[in-house]
Each structure stands twice: as C-alpha cells, then as structure tokens.
Write a protein that holds these residues in place. Structure first.
Motif, PDB file in Angstrom:
ATOM      1  N   ASN A 139       0.821  -1.208   0.000  1.00  0.00           N
ATOM      2  CA  ASN A 139       0.000   0.000   0.000  1.00  0.00           C
ATOM      3  C   ASN A 139       0.857   1.262   0.000  1.00  0.00           C
ATOM      4  N   LYS A 140       1.961   1.211   0.728  1.00  0.00           N
ATOM      5  CA  LYS A 140       2.830   2.391   0.784  1.00  0.00           C
ATOM      6  C   LYS A 140       3.457   2.679  -0.580  1.00  0.00           C
ATOM      7  N   VAL A 141       4.003   1.642  -1.223  1.00  0.00           N
ATOM      8  CA  VAL A 141       4.673   1.897  -2.506  1.00  0.00           C
ATOM      9  C   VAL A 141       3.662   2.261  -3.587  1.00  0.00           C
ATOM     10  N   PHE A 142       2.482   1.618  -3.564  1.00  0.00           N
ATOM     11  CA  PHE A 142       1.476   2.002  -4.553  1.00  0.00           C
ATOM     12  C   PHE A 142       0.998   3.427  -4.304  1.00  0.00           C
ATOM     13  N   GLY A 143       0.788   3.787  -3.039  1.00  0.00           N
ATOM     14  CA  GLY A 143       0.347   5.139  -2.714  1.00  0.00           C
ATOM     15  C   GLY A 143       1.330   6.193  -3.195  1.00  0.00           C
ATOM     16  N   GLU A 144       2.641   5.954  -2.980  1.00  0.00           N
ATOM     17  CA  GLU A 144       3.659   6.882  -3.462  1.00  0.00           C
ATOM     18  C   GLU A 144       3.642   6.980  -4.988  1.00  0.00           C
ATOM     19  N   TRP A 145       3.536   5.836  -5.618  1.00  0.00           N
ATOM     20  CA  TRP A 145       3.555   5.744  -7.086  1.00  0.00           C
ATOM     21  C   TRP A 145       2.324   6.414  -7.681  1.00  0.00           C
ATOM     22  N   ALA A 146       1.159   6.139  -7.114  1.00  0.00           N
ATOM     23  CA  ALA A 146      -0.082   6.723  -7.625  1.00  0.00           C
ATOM     24  C   ALA A 146      -0.130   8.227  -7.383  1.00  0.00           C
ATOM     25  N   ALA A 147       0.387   8.668  -6.234  1.00  0.00           N
ATOM     26  CA  ALA A 147       0.387  10.097  -5.926  1.00  0.00           C
ATOM     27  C   ALA A 147       1.227  10.890  -6.919  1.00  0.00           C
ATOM     28  N   ALA A 148       2.186  10.226  -7.544  1.00  0.00           N
ATOM     29  CA  ALA A 148       3.025  10.876  -8.557  1.00  0.00           C
ATOM     30  C   ALA A 148       2.367  10.856  -9.935  1.00  0.00           C
ATOM     31  N   GLY A 149       1.122  10.358 -10.001  1.00  0.00           N
ATOM     32  CA  GLY A 149       0.394  10.336 -11.267  1.00  0.00           C
ATOM     33  C   GLY A 149       0.749   9.180 -12.172  1.00  0.00           C
ATOM     34  N   ARG A 150       1.331   8.118 -11.623  1.00  0.00           N
ATOM     35  CA  ARG A 150       1.756   6.998 -12.454  1.00  0.00           C
ATOM     36  C   ARG A 150       0.608   6.065 -12.819  1.00  0.00           C
ATOM     37  N   PHE A 151      -0.421   5.989 -11.975  1.00  0.00           N
ATOM     38  CA  PHE A 151      -1.560   5.125 -12.286  1.00  0.00           C
ATOM     39  C   PHE A 151      -2.613   5.891 -13.082  1.00  0.00           C
ATOM     40  N   LEU A 152      -2.990   7.070 -12.584  1.00  0.00           N
ATOM     41  CA  LEU A 152      -3.866   7.983 -13.322  1.00  0.00           C
ATOM     42  C   LEU A 152      -3.060   9.242 -13.610  1.00  0.00           C
ATOM     43  N   PRO A 153      -2.630   9.440 -14.850  1.00  0.00           N
ATOM     44  CA  PRO A 153      -1.765  10.585 -15.157  1.00  0.00           C
ATOM     45  C   PRO A 153      -2.380  11.935 -14.803  1.00  0.00           C
ATOM     46  N   GLY A 154      -3.696  12.044 -14.851  1.00  0.00           N
ATOM     47  CA  GLY A 154      -4.342  13.306 -14.511  1.00  0.00           C
ATOM     48  C   GLY A 154      -4.918  13.316 -13.113  1.00  0.00           C
ATOM     49  N   LEU A 155      -4.240  12.663 -12.189  1.00  0.00           N
ATOM     50  CA  LEU A 155      -4.749  12.517 -10.827  1.00  0.00           C
ATOM     51  C   LEU A 155      -5.049  13.869 -10.181  1.00  0.00           C
ATOM     52  N   THR A 156      -6.251  13.957  -9.608  1.00  0.00           N
ATOM     53  CA  THR A 156      -6.633  15.182  -8.892  1.00  0.00           C
ATOM     54  C   THR A 156      -6.861  14.947  -7.407  1.00  0.00           C
ATOM     55  N   ALA A 157      -7.079  13.684  -7.010  1.00  0.00           N
ATOM     56  CA  ALA A 157      -7.296  13.383  -5.589  1.00  0.00           C
ATOM     57  C   ALA A 157      -6.939  11.931  -5.322  1.00  0.00           C
ATOM     58  N   LEU A 158      -6.442  11.705  -4.115  1.00  0.00           N
ATOM     59  CA  LEU A 158      -6.110  10.343  -3.677  1.00  0.00           C
ATOM     60  C   LEU A 158      -6.551  10.205  -2.234  1.00  0.00           C
ATOM     61  N   ARG A 159      -7.372   9.192  -1.987  1.00  0.00           N
ATOM     62  CA  ARG A 159      -7.852   8.954  -0.624  1.00  0.00           C
ATOM     63  C   ARG A 159      -7.635   7.488  -0.258  1.00  0.00           C
ATOM     64  N   PRO A 160      -6.863   7.193   0.763  1.00  0.00           N
ATOM     65  CA  PRO A 160      -6.690   5.800   1.187  1.00  0.00           C
ATOM     66  C   PRO A 160      -7.860   5.318   2.030  1.00  0.00           C
TER      67      PRO A 160
END
Length: 230
Positions: free
Chosen positions: A87-108
């Motif tokens: 969860n930690k590594v995915f959270g870091e990766w996703a927060a950098a826009g790697r999963f959704l390039p146009g990321l506007t919000a992330l909530r665990p």
C-alpha cells in the motif's frame, strides 16, 4: 519506500505468525514478523533475512522482519515480505500520477457499500477504486496470489465488480514484492474461489495489474509491469 536502520540475520524459527527467532549480531532476537501470512516457502531455518530496527524503545520487540533471501537456481532472490509495504509503494507511485496521469485526488481506505478498498483515486473522469494486494509467492518464475485462502480477498473482488457494474472504474493492483517474475497468475491450487472471482471481475471490466519491484534490504520501489495470465 525507504526503511530506517537495517541489519542482516539468520532465520531460526517462527513460534507463531507474529514473531520469529532470528540470529543477528551473535544473539538470538525475538522479532516482529510484518506479514501474518504463511510464508512457509520463505521462512526456512537458516535462510538470510533482513531486519529493521525500531526507533521506539517501548516496543516489546526491537526488530521487524521485513525481507528474506529465497535460495534458487541462479542465485538468491530477495523478497520483501512486509505486508504494509504494498500500500505504501502504490500510494507513493499513484500520488506521482503513475496510475492515473491526470490525478486530482487520492484517498486511502475508502468505504463503498459493504467494501473497504485501499484507495479511491480521482481524475477528470471521476473516481476509480483500487484494491492493492502484495505478492510474495514465487514458483519457477511465476508470481502467485494468494499463498493461503483469503475470503476477504474474494469479497474485495466482488465489491470491485459491483462498482464497475454501477458505472465506476475499479482495479486490483498486485504488487509483486520481488524482481523478475515473468508472469502473474491467481493461485488456483491454493484458493480456486479467488481465481474464479478474479476472472469474473476482469470479465466485468475491473482492471487487473501486476508490477514487480526493485528490492533492496533498505527499500522497495515499483519497477515494471508483469504480464497477467488469467
């Protein structure tokens, strides 16, 4: 993700799923195991393990067991077995826009209906629910999940499927906590219901992803996609 102070040890025994006896620095230490799964193919007497020293002097155990070297042809494979790390590594990766390039919000830890998913991501298309699973089981170049029956995992997959059927985007993301497996597969031999639920979820439109990791004793980083075979 990066750990704190790391030191090597030799695994001796696991009296229960929460603790292990490890020889390190000429002493036998009682260590917290950061993975309550079986890990029977990993925690064998005599294998080399890696410990993180806790900065909390009030803890009952001074060390956490976070990684193990699996002996195999061609040399040992370093596997991170910290159940909190995916969860930690995915959270870091996703927060950098790697999963959704146009990321506007992330909530665990997002609750939807009777399911609690690891993440709710959002971009201009709306929300996307993501459940993260850590993979520590490797057999002959295959990464397999789960290593033990998981009714909770089946429930998560069914929840993701319902979300897609109601118009949401959803995905399950397998963090392979090692480098190099050529393929990811559900472990039907251990829990056929999970494999069936995964195939049904994928057929309904749930995204299924697997990525391996660059692993060192001190760090874990998502590295490259692994082919998924359902």
């Amino acid at each position: 993700m990066v750990y704190g102070k790391i030191l090597p040890g030799v695994f001796l025994a696991r009296p229960n799923r929460f603790i292990a006896h490890v020889e390190t620095g000429g002493r036998t230490e009682v260590c917290h195991v950061k993975n309550t799964g079986r890990c029977r193919e990993l925690l064998l007497p005599g294998v080399r393990v890696w410990l993180e020293e806790s900065a909390n002097p009030a803890r009952k155990t001074k060390y956490d067991l976070i990684a193990v070297e699996k002996e195999r042809e061609g040399g040992p494979l370093l596997i991170n077995m910290d159940a909190q790390a995916p969860n930690k590594v995915f959270g870091e990766w996703a927060a950098a826009g790697r999963f959704l390039p146009g990321l506007t919000a992330l909530r665990p830890e997002f609750t939807w209906e009777d399911s609690r998913f690891d993440f709710r991501l959002e971009d201009h298309l709306g929300p996307c629910f993501v459940e993260v699973k850590g993979v520590t089981l490797e057999q002959d170049g295959l990464a397999l999940f789960p290593d033990a029956p998981t009714e909770r995992g089946v429930k998560h997959l069914r929840g993701l499927r319902r979300a897609v059927e109601q118009g949401y985007r959803a995905a399950v993301f397998f963090v392979v906590q090692m480098k190099g497996p050529r393929l990811f597969r559900p472990n039907d031999g251990t829990h056929p219901a999970f494999g069936q639920a995964l195939r049904e979820a994928a057929a309904a439109g749930v995204g299924v992803y697997a990525w391996d990791c660059a692993v060192t004793p001190e760090s874990l980083t998502l590295d490259a996609p692994v082919e998924v075979a359902l």
